[in-house]
Design a protein around this motif. Structure first.
Motif, PDB file in Angstrom:
ATOM      1  N   ASP A 159      -0.695 -26.267   4.693  1.00 20.66           N
ATOM      2  CA  ASP A 159      -1.255 -27.457   4.048  1.00 20.66           C
ATOM      3  C   ASP A 159      -1.378 -28.637   5.015  1.00 20.66           C
ATOM      4  O   ASP A 159      -0.435 -28.948   5.742  1.00 20.66           O
ATOM      5  CB  ASP A 159      -0.353 -27.898   2.891  1.00 20.66           C
ATOM      6  CG  ASP A 159      -0.269 -26.847   1.796  1.00 20.66           C
ATOM      7  OD1 ASP A 159      -1.153 -25.971   1.734  1.00 20.66           O
ATOM      8  OD2 ASP A 159       0.693 -26.903   1.009  1.00 20.66           O
ATOM      9  N   GLU A 205     -10.770 -25.542  -4.906  1.00 22.97           N
ATOM     10  CA  GLU A 205      -9.517 -24.846  -5.229  1.00 22.97           C
ATOM     11  C   GLU A 205      -9.003 -25.259  -6.598  1.00 22.97           C
ATOM     12  O   GLU A 205      -9.142 -26.423  -6.976  1.00 22.97           O
ATOM     13  CB  GLU A 205      -8.420 -25.269  -4.241  1.00 22.97           C
ATOM     14  CG  GLU A 205      -8.401 -24.530  -2.948  1.00 22.97           C
ATOM     15  CD  GLU A 205      -7.204 -24.953  -2.101  1.00 22.97           C
ATOM     16  OE1 GLU A 205      -6.734 -24.119  -1.337  1.00 22.97           O
ATOM     17  OE2 GLU A 205      -6.747 -26.113  -2.203  1.00 22.97           O
ATOM     18  N   VAL A 263     -20.422 -23.715  -2.722  1.00 22.28           N
ATOM     19  CA  VAL A 263     -19.454 -24.699  -2.227  1.00 22.28           C
ATOM     20  C   VAL A 263     -18.044 -24.392  -2.737  1.00 22.28           C
ATOM     21  O   VAL A 263     -17.847 -24.042  -3.901  1.00 22.28           O
ATOM     22  CB  VAL A 263     -19.933 -26.120  -2.627  1.00 22.28           C
ATOM     23  CG1 VAL A 263     -18.862 -27.166  -2.353  1.00 22.28           C
ATOM     24  CG2 VAL A 263     -21.217 -26.444  -1.859  1.00 22.28           C
ATOM     25  N   ALA A 272      -2.974 -11.610   4.501  1.00 26.70           N
ATOM     26  CA  ALA A 272      -2.605 -12.822   5.246  1.00 26.70           C
ATOM     27  C   ALA A 272      -2.479 -14.047   4.337  1.00 26.70           C
ATOM     28  O   ALA A 272      -1.982 -15.078   4.780  1.00 26.70           O
ATOM     29  CB  ALA A 272      -3.668 -13.091   6.308  1.00 26.70           C
ATOM     30  N   THR A 304     -10.373 -16.585  12.292  1.00 29.76           N
ATOM     31  CA  THR A 304     -10.094 -16.159  13.669  1.00 29.76           C
ATOM     32  C   THR A 304     -11.072 -15.062  14.070  1.00 29.76           C
ATOM     33  O   THR A 304     -11.417 -14.933  15.236  1.00 29.76           O
ATOM     34  CB  THR A 304      -8.662 -15.604  13.820  1.00 29.76           C
ATOM     35  OG1 THR A 304      -8.510 -14.487  12.943  1.00 29.76           O
ATOM     36  CG2 THR A 304      -7.626 -16.665  13.507  1.00 29.76           C
ATOM     37  N   TYR A 355     -21.807  -5.476   4.053  1.00 31.00           N
ATOM     38  CA  TYR A 355     -21.527  -6.760   3.386  1.00 31.00           C
ATOM     39  C   TYR A 355     -20.622  -7.625   4.256  1.00 31.00           C
ATOM     40  O   TYR A 355     -19.750  -8.321   3.768  1.00 31.00           O
ATOM     41  CB  TYR A 355     -21.026  -6.555   1.957  1.00 31.00           C
ATOM     42  CG  TYR A 355     -19.567  -6.192   1.756  1.00 31.00           C
ATOM     43  CD1 TYR A 355     -18.985  -5.119   2.400  1.00 31.00           C
ATOM     44  CD2 TYR A 355     -18.780  -6.921   0.867  1.00 31.00           C
ATOM     45  CE1 TYR A 355     -17.657  -4.781   2.178  1.00 31.00           C
ATOM     46  CE2 TYR A 355     -17.454  -6.596   0.633  1.00 31.00           C
ATOM     47  CZ  TYR A 355     -16.902  -5.522   1.303  1.00 31.00           C
ATOM     48  OH  TYR A 355     -15.589  -5.198   1.080  1.00 31.00           O
ATOM     49  N   THR A 406     -21.089 -12.551   8.170  1.00 28.66           N
ATOM     50  CA  THR A 406     -21.187 -13.454   9.311  1.00 28.66           C
ATOM     51  C   THR A 406     -22.473 -13.180  10.083  1.00 28.66           C
ATOM     52  O   THR A 406     -22.551 -12.239  10.852  1.00 28.66           O
ATOM     53  CB  THR A 406     -19.959 -13.302  10.235  1.00 28.66           C
ATOM     54  OG1 THR A 406     -19.884 -11.949  10.634  1.00 28.66           O
ATOM     55  CG2 THR A 406     -18.682 -13.682   9.516  1.00 28.66           C
TER      56      THR A 406
END
Ligand code: B12
Length: 478
Positions: free
Chosen positions: A134, A202, A199, A215, A77, A449, A452
């Motif tokens: 999910d 999980e 890349v 979060a 966000t 650091y 973006t």
């Protein structure tokens, strides 16, 4: 296949909108896309990060065939930096408007950023539907409902508009043991690696910790759900075969629980992949032991980012952390014995933070000889966290930026009011140009650091540097 259906339904279009550089590959979109394919639903993809003209690419794509639904990824966000407070939601809104202009297909949002504050994001962007959490189970179910013109209101994790309101359905965390094996062919991961991305993959989902600001339990669930090590190894194998060898684990904390972390390492080592992979992970300072560090190294781990937050026990307890400074000392011993590169992430300015607690922390960094430390000053206030509940309940009244945290689409922060007139100057003075400290500033500021659109980082990557962005920056001669 969809039961009783002979003609192939319209495709689901999945768009990656995460375009900042260096790039981050859209692993979440791949996982939902693969679940759709497994369910027999056609998928098309569009990657704005790998196209020069996103409007032209979108127009071309949507002029070919009307999609069933346009799935738009919301990976972040905002950049979570107090200094920049850069929101990506105006960008997502722009994409949503353009999609709306080109097609009458419903617009669906999803991704980890979306899942942090689904209602606020859906409202702000004007999209029709969202998946919070999910996507593997609900995405195919949603597509089936759309194909058959059925009601979607019973589906878990959905957020949608009804009669001017936004409805958030109950959340249901899926079981990764039932997920299809991700083949990782939907986006061009090899191209990502060429552009310097590490890349994502999980090994589990969810985080059981109770850090007051985080979060991750909101977006991913507080219950940890493990992936079978064999499927993780197979996914690594497939990615290696497609020419990718640099990875970042997308677990909130790889070592929660340590038994699973060890099982993953054993499986990688037994498969003979330890020397072919380079991977990085986030870990919490506890539980961590020499056996785990050694296994991680043998399994190809190249560096670890520890969420240490503070080196002052009273501050750690206020942040809801379960480790102590003594635990961190033991951790440093383990890391020194193993010789694995690592960094600590610190959070400065949380509730109760004072000039004294910050000074204690920075002095401890030097005393313990921590090689690299990232400092984020100002704590992002996310809805659904204990910190935001303390704000809503009036327990925290001061230190909010902006002063009223009621519109979550604007990045909101807490910065302790007990840090003097200029907390950033204080931090600068304390770190005093020591190159081991990185700060969460604007991407191109010295010592920053913030990843973006960081030009220094992109330049180093162009010159051949590879690895986690902190690892690359730590080798920056300037
Ligand atoms: C690993 C990681 C990194 C790595 C990425 C490495 C990599 N190759 O992926 C690095 C260190 C580079 C990184 C950088 C940043 N990160 Co980061 N990162 C993470 C982390 C731990 C994992 C993200 C992830 O990929 N998860 C795994 C995927 C599978 O999950 P997912 O995206 O949610 O996907 C599922 C669903 O959401 C859904 N889904 C996904 N996409 C879509 C799309 C549609 C249409 C639908 C329907 C469903 C859907 O289905 C998927 C499967 O169920 C998260 C925290 C977390 N635990 O998730 C933070 C997190 C995403 N990062 C965050 C931030 C802030 C950043 C930075 C902006 C920091 C900075 N200022 O530099 C940068 C952004 C860089 C960029 N361009 O994206 C925040 C974002 C918060 C927010 N407000 O949005 C998070 C949540 C951490 C936090 N708690 O604050 N990050």
């Amino acid at each position: 296949m969809i039961e009783g259906d002979t003609a192939l339904p319209q495709p689901v279009l999945l768009i990656n909108t995460n375009v900042t550089r260096p790039p981050v590959s859209p692993v979440g979109l791949e996982y939902v896309g693969e679940a759709l394919i497994e369910a027999g639903l056609p998928v098309r993809t569009l990657d704005f990060a790998l196209t020069n003209n996103w409007r032209a690419a979108l127009t071309r794509e949507l002029s070919q065939e009307e999609p069933l639904v346009v799935g738009t990824g919301v990976r972040n966000t905002d950049d979570c930096s107090f200094v920049t407070r850069k929101s990506f939601l105006p960008w997502i809104t722009e994409v949503t408007a353009e999609v709306r202009h080109l097609t009458s297909a419903p617009i669906l949002l999803g991704g980890v950023g979306f899942s942090v504050m689904p209602e606020a994001v859906l409202r702000f962007t004007g999209a029709d539907i969202g998946i919070a959490g999910d996507g593997e189970e609900v995405m195919p179910a949603l597509a089936r409902c759309l194909v058959n013109g059925e009601d979607i209101s019973h589906l878990p994790n959905l957020v949608y508009r009804r009669k001017g309101n936004i409805i958030c359905n109950r959340r249901a965390d899926a079981n990764p043991e039932l997920f299809p094996l991700p083949r990782r062919h939907l986006f061009d991961n090899r191209r990502y690696e060429e552009l310097g991305a590490i890349v994502g993959i999980e090994t589990k989902r969810g985080c059981p910790q109770q850090c007051i600001y985080c979060a991750d339990p909101v977006a991913k669930g507080a219950g940890v759900r493990l992936r079978p090590p064999g499927t993780v190894v197979q996914e690594f194998r497939d990615l290696l075969a497609s020419g990718v060898s640099w990875f970042h684990l997308c677990d909130s904390e790889f070592n929660q629980p340590p038994t699973h972390a060890k099982a993953i390492c054993h499986a990688i080592i037994e498969a003979g992949l330890g020397n072919s992979l380079h991977w990085y992970s986030y870990c919490s300072p506890v539980p961590f032991d020499l056996e785990l560090a050694t296994l991680m190294k043998r399994a190809g781990c190249t560096g670890i980012n520890f969420g240490v937050d503070s080196l002052c026990d009273e501050q750690l307890s206020r942040l809801g952390r379960s480790h102590s400074v003594e635990d961190v000392q033991q951790l440093i011993d383990i890391m020194e014995q193993t010789g694995l590169d690592y960094m600590f992430d610190l959070i400065v300015g949380g509730p109760g933070e004072t000039q004294t607690t910050i000074t204690t922390t920075i002095e401890a960094v030097r005393k313990l000889n921590v090689p690299l430390v990232g400092i984020a000053a100002g704590v992002r206030v996310y809805p659904g966290t204990p910190l935001s509940q303390a704000v809503a309940g009036g327990i925290i009244r001061e230190g909010l930026h902006p002063e009223k945290v009621n519109r979550f689409h604007e990045p909101a922060f807490y910065l302790s009011p007990h840090l003097g007139d200029d907390p950033f100057e204080l931090v600068h003075e304390l770190v005093a140009g020591d190159p081991r400290f990185l700060l969460l500033l604007s991407p191109d500021e010295e010592m920053s650091y913030n990843y973006t659109d960081d030009r220094t980082l992109s330049q180093m990557i162009e010159e051949g540097a590879r690895g986690a962005y902190w690892h690359i920056l730590s080798k920056n001669p300037g």
